[in-house]
Design a protein around this motif. Sequence first.
Motif, mmCIF file in Angstrom:
data_model
loop_
_atom_site.group_PDB
_atom_site.id
_atom_site.type_symbol
_atom_site.label_atom_id
_atom_site.label_comp_id
_atom_site.label_asym_id
_atom_site.label_seq_id
_atom_site.Cartn_x
_atom_site.Cartn_y
_atom_site.Cartn_z
ATOM 1 N N GLY A 1 5.379 5.571 2.057
ATOM 2 C CA GLY A 1 5.685 4.007 2.157
ATOM 3 C C GLY A 1 4.411 3.125 2.503
ATOM 4 N N ALA A 2 3.806 3.610 3.475
ATOM 5 C CA ALA A 2 2.509 2.595 3.736
ATOM 6 C C ALA A 2 1.546 2.589 2.322
ATOM 7 N N LEU A 3 1.226 3.891 1.634
ATOM 8 C CA LEU A 3 0.474 3.812 0.437
ATOM 9 C C LEU A 3 1.159 2.759 -0.620
ATOM 10 N N ASN A 4 2.438 2.681 -0.630
ATOM 11 C CA ASN A 4 3.003 1.848 -1.803
ATOM 12 C C ASN A 4 2.850 0.274 -1.310
ATOM 13 N N SER A 5 2.770 0.167 0.116
ATOM 14 C CA SER A 5 3.027 -1.057 0.577
ATOM 15 C C SER A 5 1.664 -1.980 0.293
ATOM 16 N N VAL A 6 0.628 -1.027 0.031
ATOM 17 C CA VAL A 6 -0.643 -1.883 0.017
ATOM 18 C C VAL A 6 -0.550 -2.668 -1.366
ATOM 19 N N ASP A 7 -1.122 -3.768 -1.467
ATOM 20 C CA ASP A 7 -1.143 -4.732 -2.427
ATOM 21 C C ASP A 7 -1.534 -4.098 -3.518
ATOM 22 N N PRO A 8 -0.963 -4.138 -4.705
ATOM 23 C CA PRO A 8 -1.233 -3.610 -5.930
ATOM 24 C C PRO A 8 -2.682 -4.003 -6.741
ATOM 25 N N ALA A 9 -3.251 -4.957 -6.104
ATOM 26 C CA ALA A 9 -4.435 -5.684 -6.612
ATOM 27 C C ALA A 9 -5.467 -4.886 -6.375
ATOM 28 N N GLN A 10 -5.367 -4.181 -5.046
ATOM 29 C CA GLN A 10 -6.306 -3.330 -4.266
ATOM 30 C C GLN A 10 -6.640 -2.065 -5.281
ATOM 31 N N ARG A 11 -5.228 -1.611 -5.468
ATOM 32 C CA ARG A 11 -5.345 -0.326 -6.481
ATOM 33 C C ARG A 11 -6.226 -0.718 -7.753
ATOM 34 N N GLU A 12 -5.773 -1.622 -8.252
ATOM 35 C CA GLU A 12 -6.126 -2.294 -9.423
ATOM 36 C C GLU A 12 -7.996 -2.579 -9.381
ATOM 37 N N GLY A 13 -8.306 -3.201 -8.534
ATOM 38 C CA GLY A 13 -9.454 -3.433 -8.094
ATOM 39 C C GLY A 13 -10.309 -2.321 -7.994
ATOM 40 N N GLY A 14 -9.791 -1.155 -7.625
ATOM 41 C CA GLY A 14 -10.469 0.254 -7.571
ATOM 42 C C GLY A 14 -10.728 0.744 -8.919
ATOM 43 N N ILE A 15 -9.718 0.621 -9.722
ATOM 44 C CA ILE A 15 -9.807 1.196 -11.152
ATOM 45 C C ILE A 15 -10.685 0.249 -11.875
ATOM 46 N N ALA A 16 -10.670 -1.089 -11.648
ATOM 47 C CA ALA A 16 -11.830 -1.705 -12.442
ATOM 48 C C ALA A 16 -13.179 -1.351 -12.081
ATOM 49 N N LEU A 17 -13.465 -1.099 -10.664
ATOM 50 C CA LEU A 17 -14.722 -0.529 -10.373
ATOM 51 C C LEU A 17 -14.958 0.882 -10.733
ATOM 52 N N SER A 18 -14.127 1.434 -11.657
ATOM 53 C CA SER A 18 -14.089 2.769 -12.187
ATOM 54 C C SER A 18 -14.376 3.834 -11.101
ATOM 55 N N PHE A 19 -13.477 3.555 -9.720
ATOM 56 C CA PHE A 19 -13.693 4.736 -9.013
ATOM 57 C C PHE A 19 -12.689 5.872 -9.489
ATOM 58 N N THR A 20 -13.064 6.948 -8.984
ATOM 59 C CA THR A 20 -12.230 8.249 -9.368
ATOM 60 C C THR A 20 -10.924 7.790 -8.256
ATOM 61 N N PRO A 21 -9.620 8.672 -8.853
ATOM 62 C CA PRO A 21 -8.549 8.656 -7.980
ATOM 63 C C PRO A 21 -8.856 8.956 -6.377
ATOM 64 N N TRP A 22 -9.253 9.922 -6.270
ATOM 65 C CA TRP A 22 -9.732 10.251 -5.016
ATOM 66 C C TRP A 22 -10.563 9.303 -4.134
ATOM 67 N N GLN A 23 -11.525 8.537 -4.749
ATOM 68 C CA GLN A 23 -12.533 7.712 -4.127
ATOM 69 C C GLN A 23 -11.334 6.484 -3.906
ATOM 70 N N ARG A 24 -10.689 6.150 -4.861
ATOM 71 C CA ARG A 24 -9.569 4.957 -4.700
ATOM 72 C C ARG A 24 -8.814 4.931 -3.274
ATOM 73 N N MET A 25 -8.391 6.464 -3.192
ATOM 74 C CA MET A 25 -7.394 6.843 -2.196
ATOM 75 C C MET A 25 -8.209 6.668 -0.959
ATOM 76 N N ARG A 26 -9.467 7.313 -0.922
ATOM 77 C CA ARG A 26 -10.244 7.687 0.417
ATOM 78 C C ARG A 26 -10.941 6.139 0.827
ATOM 79 N N LEU A 27 -11.301 5.288 -0.123
ATOM 80 C CA LEU A 27 -12.140 4.090 0.284
ATOM 81 C C LEU A 27 -11.426 2.752 0.212
ATOM 82 N N VAL A 28 -10.115 2.663 -0.558
ATOM 83 C CA VAL A 28 -9.554 1.444 -0.564
ATOM 84 C C VAL A 28 -8.247 1.668 0.117
ATOM 85 N N LEU A 29 -7.330 2.760 -0.523
ATOM 86 C CA LEU A 29 -5.920 2.870 -0.169
ATOM 87 C C LEU A 29 -5.955 3.126 1.332
#
Lengths: 216, 249
Positions: free
Chosen positions: B104-132
């Motif tokens: 629930g908490a992961l889903n409640s993080v603003d989607p723009a944050q996830r997209e920002g991680g993708i835009a910076l071409s983070f790997t999924p694990w980096q995105r999880m660890r550093l952003v989400l």
Amino acid sequence: MTWDWGAVADFMPRFWDGLLLTLQILALGSLISFALGLVWALLMRTPTRWVRWPVGVVTEFIRNTPLLVQLFFFFYVLPEWGLTWSALTTGICAIGLHYSTYTMQVYRAGIEAVPAGQWEAATALNLPVRRTWTVVILPQAIRRVVPALGNYVIAMLKDTPILMTITVLEMLGEARLFAQENFQFTEPLTVIGVAFIFIAYPASLLVRALERRLVR
Amino acid sequence: MTSGLWELVLQGIWITVQLLVLSALVAAAVAFGVGMARTHRLWIVRFLAGFYTEVFRGTSALIMIFWVFFVLPIAFGWQLVPLWAGTLALGLTYGAYGAEIVRGALNSVDPAQREGGIALSFTPWQRMRLVLLPQAVPEMIPPFSNLLIELLKGTALVSVMGMGDLAFSANLVRLALQESTEIYTYVLLIYFVIAFLLTRGMRGLERKLKAGLGKPVGSTPDQELHRPETTGVGAAGALGDVGAGGASS
């Protein structure tokens, strides 16, 4: 690992007895907790601090201590006070009381979610307090809290096995008795575990559907 | 009560605390593992994690304890030390509830944050660890705090198996004194004090984590006042406030 279907077949008649008792406990316990929770919630809204404070302390205390210990408390202490209730009655009342402190929170949230305009309209129409509650506030509040109450019914279902410890033969009680008589633990315990999933999972789907319909 | 009986109660408290800490660690590991798996991009991972959650949330904690104590030794030949058996049963059960909180908490993080991680071409694990996770974890603390209280209350269940925890010592004292009111009142008070300390500790932790994020600290406790306490599947936000605690959705 050996699985004995014969044991399952032998256990089945007792399983139905246990299931029936579990559902009875659940029904009565839910009724008590729904009614008592509403009483707590309304008492918490009285203007008198001398009512709110003790109710707050008592319900907080009940919510933060284990149901198992409360059950033992009532089971062993009530007779010392001269009240001889049967194990089943004690268990149902203990579960109902324990969960009433949770449903109280649900009702409170529901009452607070009723828009302030509804209160003001009732005042403007010069409705007496009692009618404001019964006609305006509670119907709206309760409609919204039905799904949350449903969640607590499921939680209560999963707490009914605790009643085994005070000799009530609900599902786990029957399973344990069967296991001890036949030295077969795997089958009865697995059967009731699966039974719980089969009741709880559809029930939680139902609650989710209700949530979609009643709470926008 | 004599000092010998008090010693028994103290031992019981010690076992209860040990059990609480160990099973909370197991539950946290399970919660994060399964909760993150439920947001995985492969459907089979999501399905298995969901299956696990439903099975362990669907059955009762007491049945799980019975299963671990009686069926595991017979069916698989694994006889666990009582403390570890209790830890396993409680950790796996409450971990399943925790997994829903994490999801629930992961889903409640603003989607723009996830997209920002993708835009910076983070790997999924980096995105999880550093952003989400850094943003989701503070949101998880209040529901986790409720779950911790539930876990504390769940530890009393192992006394049924004869593990010498607080509830079990209470029973011994009752048998010794032939008098119940006093000891059970004390035991209920002790559980309440432990629960109170846990709640306080978790509130402090939340303040610390939120301060690190620069989020308003006072905001969540107010919201929490309007949210019913969690228990079991009842962990859903009652009135559509299915934020971090929306465990049943």
